[in-house]
Design a protein around this motif. Sequence first.
Motif, short mmCIF file in Angstrom:
data_model
loop_
_atom_site.label_atom_id
_atom_site.label_comp_id
_atom_site.label_asym_id
_atom_site.label_seq_id
_atom_site.Cartn_x
_atom_site.Cartn_y
_atom_site.Cartn_z
N TYR A 155 0.84 -1.19 0.00
CA TYR A 155 0.00 0.00 0.00
C TYR A 155 0.88 1.25 0.00
N PHE A 156 0.52 2.22 -0.82
CA PHE A 156 1.28 3.46 -0.89
C PHE A 156 0.39 4.61 -1.38
N ARG A 157 0.86 5.83 -1.19
CA ARG A 157 0.17 7.03 -1.66
C ARG A 157 0.89 7.52 -2.93
N PRO A 158 0.27 7.42 -4.08
CA PRO A 158 0.93 7.82 -5.32
C PRO A 158 1.33 9.30 -5.35
N VAL A 159 0.60 10.16 -4.67
CA VAL A 159 0.94 11.59 -4.69
C VAL A 159 2.32 11.82 -4.10
N GLU A 160 2.79 10.91 -3.26
CA GLU A 160 4.10 11.07 -2.65
C GLU A 160 5.24 10.77 -3.63
N ASP A 161 4.89 10.36 -4.86
CA ASP A 161 5.89 10.26 -5.92
C ASP A 161 6.28 11.65 -6.43
#
Length: 146
Positions: free
Chosen positions: A103-109
């Motif tokens: 699980y991850f937050r794509p905006v943090e890319d």
Amino acid sequence: MHATIDVRLTISIDEDKTVPLATLAEFITDQNVESVLLEGLVEILNASRVEALCGEKHATGNGDQRFQRAGTDTRTAVTTAGEHEFDLHYVEDTAADHDEYSYFRPVEDVLSFDGQNRYQQDIAAKSVDLEIRATRVPRPDGRLPA
């Protein structure tokens, strides 16, 4: 990556009145324009990154893709633009190995939050700058503080 925000601000001034510029500036400040712009940009970047990975929301066939929407979580932050609450999307990588975090937050890319800190770096930098300036103010006798 690009993000565009169209802002519409309506101000009404009676034609028979003259409003001081300071009053207009205070009105703009009271509307928290900087905060609204920042929150809008983060929201657009968040949605754009999730859609790039998961496809259009509610589109047929999205359930077969590697990356799946996995809910949202509220992230609070304080910046020089004010106090913010961001509802950020999580995505699940269904092809991740069992020993990998899936699980991850794509905006943090594209956006880096200052870890778990509520107060972001721009607040800390401004505070340091103010502290340095305050220590260099001469005393009433004209001497600089140690």
